[in-house]
Scaffold this active site. Structure first.
Site, short mmCIF file in Angstrom:
data_model
loop_
_atom_site.label_atom_id
_atom_site.label_comp_id
_atom_site.label_asym_id
_atom_site.label_seq_id
_atom_site.Cartn_x
_atom_site.Cartn_y
_atom_site.Cartn_z
CB SER A 202 -0.90 0.01 1.23
OG SER A 202 -0.10 0.30 2.38
CE LYS A 203 -0.06 8.26 -1.36
NZ LYS A 203 -0.36 8.68 -2.65
NE ARG A 204 0.15 0.77 6.18
CZ ARG A 204 0.59 -0.44 6.49
NH1 ARG A 204 1.64 -0.59 7.25
NH2 ARG A 204 -0.03 -1.51 6.01
#
Ligand code: GLU
Length: 424
Positions: A202-204
């Site tokens: 994910s973006k994390r």
């Protein structure tokens, strides 16, 4: 049998970096086998549509060089085809209508299995686990299950390459193929990409839409190369491969069953490798394209050789070279980090030397002069050069000092040092 693959994203947002691996493997399988690779837009879930995503998907594939055959196939334009096929199943007694939707009647006994091309493994399900399911929704659009089976039959997709999240739907798809009386295609389910903490990417984890990687100055070749290696090792063991080389070596059998881990630092490293492999001229051109709006883009050529080893992404060029085009805004805090007691006095001595040094300056004389001065003043040579660096650039870190000075020119250097002295 001709190999036909298709990338089938849902237009629910900009194309994400993780999605690229699926598109790339489909592309490689098609190229390796002189087959065709096409694009199908799975826009039958009207509630999840995001405006602009189709354009983003098409532009991203073009930018990456993953050329697809013909025009994208839009499922929303094929609604009649799905309806007609759902009706056929109702007529055959394999489906029924209820509450305005059409349900498929599953088999409740026996087992369903496939041998997946990834890992050559048998995947088997008990049919008793499968409840009847919707194939045509009350809004008249198909569910993924019906659309996948009908489209991949009509498009003659073989093999079907998609994410492992679809494995649990295999019994549904196999039962549908059987109900239509169609042969089942070969399937390859790609292991899901994880972030370094082993949770779904994910973006994390620094994963974003590909268009944002483009804005940061990642090169399409490096992105493709990195994504190809997420779960596949080329038989040659090469780490840097062009799209053509990948297509020659690629084989779904070589795809690893373990979930690959996306590591942004590795992608940056690879991008840096691609940058270093360019000639200075090529890199200058790339940077000029990238810096279209930069007021000094036409002056950058001399700085390219000195930053080439220091940047990982094209955007890194800007903070490293800003001081070459614009006089720095000094921050006295930067000077205070230096291990020199009387900085103003040291700068005066430096100026004296610069004014009397023969022009044009050259590295040897420059180095010798300031090493000697450092010794006379009881300062370490490194600290002396660091003082000059901060005085001409306002920064503690720059490309090599003398090369930077050469680009700035003697006059500019002298005037910057004079300006720096005004801080005390
Ligand atoms: N639209 C599906 C997805 O984005 C496609 C799966 C497939 O390739 O069949 O996951």
């Amino acid at each position: 049998m001709e190999v036909k693959t298709r990338f089938a994203p849902s237009p629910t947002g900009a194309l994400h970096i993780g999605g690229i691996r699926t598109a790339l493997y489909e592309y490689l399988v098609a190229k390796k086998n002189q087959g065709t690779f096409s694009l199908r837009i799975e826009d039958s879930d009207r509630a999840r549509l995001v405006e602009g995503s189709v354009e983003d998907i098409v532009q991203t594939l073009e930018w990456l060089g993953l050329d697809f055959e013909g025009e994208p196939v839009l499922q929303s334009k094929r609604v009649d085809i799905y309806k007609e096929h759902a009706k056929k199943l109702v007529e055959k007694g394999s489906a029924y209508e209820q509450d305005g939707a059409i349900y498929f009647k599953t088999k409740k006994t026996g087992k369903t299995s496939i041998v997946d091309l990834v890992g050559n493994r048998k995947i088997e399900f008990d049919n008793s686990t499968q409840d009847d399911f919707v194939i045509l929704k009350s809004d008249g659009y198909p569910t993924y299950h019906l659309a996948h089976v009908v489209d991949d039959r009509l498009m003659e997709t073989n093999p079907v390459i998609r994410g492992a999240e679809w494995i649990s739907s295999i019994p549904k798809h196999l039962m549908l193929f059987e109900a239509f009386g169609w042969e089942v295609p070969r399937y390859a389910h790609l292991p899901i990409i994880l972030g370094p903490d082993k949770s779904k990417l994910s973006k994390r984890h620094g994963a974003k839409p590909v268009s944002e990687f483009k804005k940061d100055g990642f090169l399409p070749e490096a992105i493709l190369n990195y994504m190809a290696l997420l779960g596949w090792t080329p038989p040659s063991g090469k780490e840097i491969l062009s799209l053509g080389e990948m297509a020659e070596e690629f084989d779904l059998k070589g795809v690893n069953l373990a979930n690959p881990v996306f590591d942004i630092a590795k992608l940056e490293w690879m991008n840096g490798e691609y940058i270093r492999r360019m000639s200075d001229e090529q890199l200058t051109e790339k940077l000029q394209e990238f810096l279209v709006d930069h007021p000094n883009k036409d002056k950058i050529a001399p700085s390219v050789p000195i930053i080439k080893d220091r940047i990982k992404k094209l955007a890194d060029f800007i903070p490293l070279t800003d001081f070459l085009w614009e006089s720095p805004e000094y921050d006295i805090a930067q000077f205070e980090k230096l291990n020199i007691k009387n900085k103003k006095e040291a700068l005066e001595k430096i100026l004296e030397q610069l004014r009397t040094m023969n022009k044009p300056w050259n590295t040897e004389i420059f180095e010798k002069t300031f090493r000697e001065l450092a010794e006379e003043e009881g300062i370490k040579a490194g600290d002396m050069f660091q003082l000059i660096r901060v005085a001409v650039s306002g920064q503690l870190v720059t490309p090599p000092l003398f090369e930077s000075i050469r680009i700035l020119g003697e006059e500019e250097v002298v005037s910057r040092i004079e300006k720096a002295m005004g801080l005390w």
